[in-house]
Write a protein that holds these residues in place. Sequence first.
Motif, PDB file in Angstrom:
ATOM      1  N   MET A 180      19.808  69.320 -21.653  1.00  0.00           N
ATOM      2  CA  MET A 180      19.936  70.275 -22.759  1.00  0.00           C
ATOM      3  C   MET A 180      19.939  71.711 -22.218  1.00  0.00           C
ATOM      4  N   ILE A 181      20.916  72.501 -22.614  1.00  0.00           N
ATOM      5  CA  ILE A 181      21.014  73.898 -22.183  1.00  0.00           C
ATOM      6  C   ILE A 181      20.162  74.760 -23.114  1.00  0.00           C
ATOM      7  N   ARG A 182      19.187  75.439 -22.542  1.00  0.00           N
ATOM      8  CA  ARG A 182      18.271  76.271 -23.330  1.00  0.00           C
ATOM      9  C   ARG A 182      18.761  77.716 -23.309  1.00  0.00           C
ATOM     10  N   VAL A 183      18.885  78.310 -24.511  1.00  0.00           N
ATOM     11  CA  VAL A 183      19.473  79.648 -24.655  1.00  0.00           C
ATOM     12  C   VAL A 183      18.551  80.581 -25.441  1.00  0.00           C
ATOM     13  N   VAL A 184      18.472  81.828 -24.986  1.00  0.00           N
ATOM     14  CA  VAL A 184      17.829  82.897 -25.752  1.00  0.00           C
ATOM     15  C   VAL A 184      18.933  83.839 -26.211  1.00  0.00           C
ATOM     16  N   VAL A 185      18.928  84.209 -27.487  1.00  0.00           N
ATOM     17  CA  VAL A 185      19.947  85.091 -28.054  1.00  0.00           C
ATOM     18  C   VAL A 185      19.338  86.455 -28.354  1.00  0.00           C
ATOM     19  N   VAL A 186      19.968  87.515 -27.814  1.00  0.00           N
ATOM     20  CA  VAL A 186      19.524  88.889 -28.046  1.00  0.00           C
ATOM     21  C   VAL A 186      20.621  89.603 -28.830  1.00  0.00           C
ATOM     22  N   GLU A 187      20.353  89.868 -30.109  1.00  0.00           N
ATOM     23  CA  GLU A 187      21.345  90.494 -31.002  1.00  0.00           C
ATOM     24  C   GLU A 187      20.606  91.254 -32.087  1.00  0.00           C
ATOM     25  N   GLU A 188      20.894  92.559 -32.219  1.00  0.00           N
ATOM     26  CA  GLU A 188      20.147  93.375 -33.182  1.00  0.00           C
ATOM     27  C   GLU A 188      20.616  93.197 -34.618  1.00  0.00           C
ATOM     28  N   MET A 189      21.865  92.789 -34.828  1.00  0.00           N
ATOM     29  CA  MET A 189      22.377  92.605 -36.188  1.00  0.00           C
ATOM     30  C   MET A 189      21.996  91.221 -36.715  1.00  0.00           C
ATOM     31  N   GLY A 190      21.217  91.210 -37.789  1.00  0.00           N
ATOM     32  CA  GLY A 190      20.675  89.962 -38.309  1.00  0.00           C
ATOM     33  C   GLY A 190      21.712  88.914 -38.646  1.00  0.00           C
ATOM     34  N   LEU A 191      22.777  89.319 -39.338  1.00  0.00           N
ATOM     35  CA  LEU A 191      23.794  88.356 -39.759  1.00  0.00           C
ATOM     36  C   LEU A 191      24.495  87.740 -38.554  1.00  0.00           C
ATOM     37  N   LEU A 192      24.858  88.578 -37.599  1.00  0.00           N
ATOM     38  CA  LEU A 192      25.545  88.078 -36.409  1.00  0.00           C
ATOM     39  C   LEU A 192      24.610  87.209 -35.572  1.00  0.00           C
ATOM     40  N   ARG A 193      23.344  87.619 -35.461  1.00  0.00           N
ATOM     41  CA  ARG A 193      22.380  86.830 -34.696  1.00  0.00           C
ATOM     42  C   ARG A 193      22.216  85.431 -35.301  1.00  0.00           C
ATOM     43  N   THR A 194      22.100  85.386 -36.633  1.00  0.00           N
ATOM     44  CA  THR A 194      21.965  84.098 -37.313  1.00  0.00           C
ATOM     45  C   THR A 194      23.190  83.225 -37.085  1.00  0.00           C
ATOM     46  N   ALA A 195      24.368  83.837 -37.153  1.00  0.00           N
ATOM     47  CA  ALA A 195      25.616  83.087 -36.962  1.00  0.00           C
ATOM     48  C   ALA A 195      25.722  82.564 -35.530  1.00  0.00           C
ATOM     49  N   LEU A 196      25.352  83.396 -34.561  1.00  0.00           N
ATOM     50  CA  LEU A 196      25.400  82.963 -33.164  1.00  0.00           C
ATOM     51  C   LEU A 196      24.447  81.807 -32.912  1.00  0.00           C
ATOM     52  N   CYS A 197      23.230  81.945 -33.419  1.00  0.00           N
ATOM     53  CA  CYS A 197      22.231  80.891 -33.223  1.00  0.00           C
ATOM     54  C   CYS A 197      22.680  79.585 -33.871  1.00  0.00           C
ATOM     55  N   ALA A 198      23.227  79.670 -35.084  1.00  0.00           N
ATOM     56  CA  ALA A 198      23.681  78.464 -35.787  1.00  0.00           C
ATOM     57  C   ALA A 198      24.842  77.806 -35.046  1.00  0.00           C
ATOM     58  N   ALA A 199      25.779  78.633 -34.577  1.00  0.00           N
ATOM     59  CA  ALA A 199      26.949  78.086 -33.885  1.00  0.00           C
ATOM     60  C   ALA A 199      26.559  77.417 -32.576  1.00  0.00           C
ATOM     61  N   LEU A 200      25.688  78.057 -31.815  1.00  0.00           N
ATOM     62  CA  LEU A 200      25.272  77.472 -30.536  1.00  0.00           C
ATOM     63  C   LEU A 200      24.431  76.222 -30.750  1.00  0.00           C
ATOM     64  N   SER A 201      23.538  76.265 -31.732  1.00  0.00           N
ATOM     65  CA  SER A 201      22.660  75.124 -31.998  1.00  0.00           C
ATOM     66  C   SER A 201      23.420  73.908 -32.517  1.00  0.00           C
ATOM     67  N   SER A 202      24.608  74.135 -33.058  1.00  0.00           N
ATOM     68  CA  SER A 202      25.398  73.015 -33.571  1.00  0.00           C
ATOM     69  C   SER A 202      26.012  72.178 -32.451  1.00  0.00           C
ATOM     70  N   GLU A 203      25.994  72.723 -31.227  1.00  0.00           N
ATOM     71  CA  GLU A 203      26.506  71.979 -30.080  1.00  0.00           C
ATOM     72  C   GLU A 203      25.430  70.992 -29.612  1.00  0.00           C
ATOM     73  N   GLU A 204      25.837  69.767 -29.305  1.00  0.00           N
ATOM     74  CA  GLU A 204      24.878  68.710 -28.965  1.00  0.00           C
ATOM     75  C   GLU A 204      24.072  69.009 -27.712  1.00  0.00           C
ATOM     76  N   ASP A 205      24.655  69.790 -26.791  1.00  0.00           N
ATOM     77  CA  ASP A 205      23.991  70.013 -25.502  1.00  0.00           C
ATOM     78  C   ASP A 205      23.349  71.396 -25.383  1.00  0.00           C
ATOM     79  N   ILE A 206      23.281  72.143 -26.501  1.00  0.00           N
ATOM     80  CA  ILE A 206      22.727  73.505 -26.462  1.00  0.00           C
ATOM     81  C   ILE A 206      21.591  73.641 -27.473  1.00  0.00           C
ATOM     82  N   LYS A 207      20.509  74.275 -27.049  1.00  0.00           N
ATOM     83  CA  LYS A 207      19.383  74.530 -27.934  1.00  0.00           C
ATOM     84  C   LYS A 207      18.982  75.997 -27.823  1.00  0.00           C
TER      85      LYS A 207
END
Length: 201
Positions: free
Chosen positions: A1-28
Motif C-alpha cells: 500500500m502506498i502511503r501519501v500525505v497531501v499538503v493543500e491549502e484550498m479545502g475543496l481541492l484538498r478534499t478532492a485530491l484525497c478522495a481521488a487518491l484514496s479511491s485507488e486500491e493501492d494508495i492510502k
Amino acid sequence: MIRVVVVEEMGLLRTALCAALSSEEDIKVVAEVTGMAPVPALVRRHRPDVVLVDLAPDVPHPVEAVAGITGAVPDTAVLVMGRGWSQRMVGDLLAAGVRGLVGKDASLAALVGAVRELAGGGKVIDAAAAVTALRPTSSPLTRREVEVLRAAAEGVPLKEIARRLYLAHGTVRNHLSAIMRKTGARNRMEAVSRARRDGWM
C-alpha cells in the motif's frame, strides 16, 4: 500500500485530491494538512511513501519548506504540483531533493501515475517543467514593466502609478497586461511574487 500525505491549502481541492487518491486500491492518504509548517513532523510520524505538495505561488520560501520535508525523512519522495515553473525554481527544488514535478493542469491519471512512480523509487518531471529548466534565465520583462511592477508591489493604484512614472493610465494598464502574460500570473500580487522569486525585479 502506498502511503501519501497531501499538503493543500484550498479545502475543496484538498478534499478532492484525497478522495481521488484514496479511491485507488493501492494508495492510502494517511494525513492531510493546509500549510507547510507542520509537514516535517507529520512526515516523521506517518512515514509516508510520497508527500504531495501544492506549491502555491505566495509561499514565502518554497524551496526551504520542501527541503524541510526531504530533510525530515530522506526516504520519503516529494511530489510538487505547480501552476508555473521557473528555471531557478525547478533547479532549486530538484537540488532540495524533490523527486517529482507535475503541473496543476495534469490529469488525475497522470497524478496517480506520478505517485506510483515515486513510490517505486523513480522520478517524474512534467514536460513544462523540463522545458522551463532548459530556457535562458534572462528576464522577459522590459525596464519599464519592472518599474510598473515595483510600483504595483507597493499597492499603488493605477492612476498613481501613471502619475509617478509620467505615463498615461492606459499605458500602465497595457504594461500590467503584458506583465501578467509574461509571468503567467492571475493578478498583480501574484505577478510581483513570481517576479521576485525569479529575480526579475
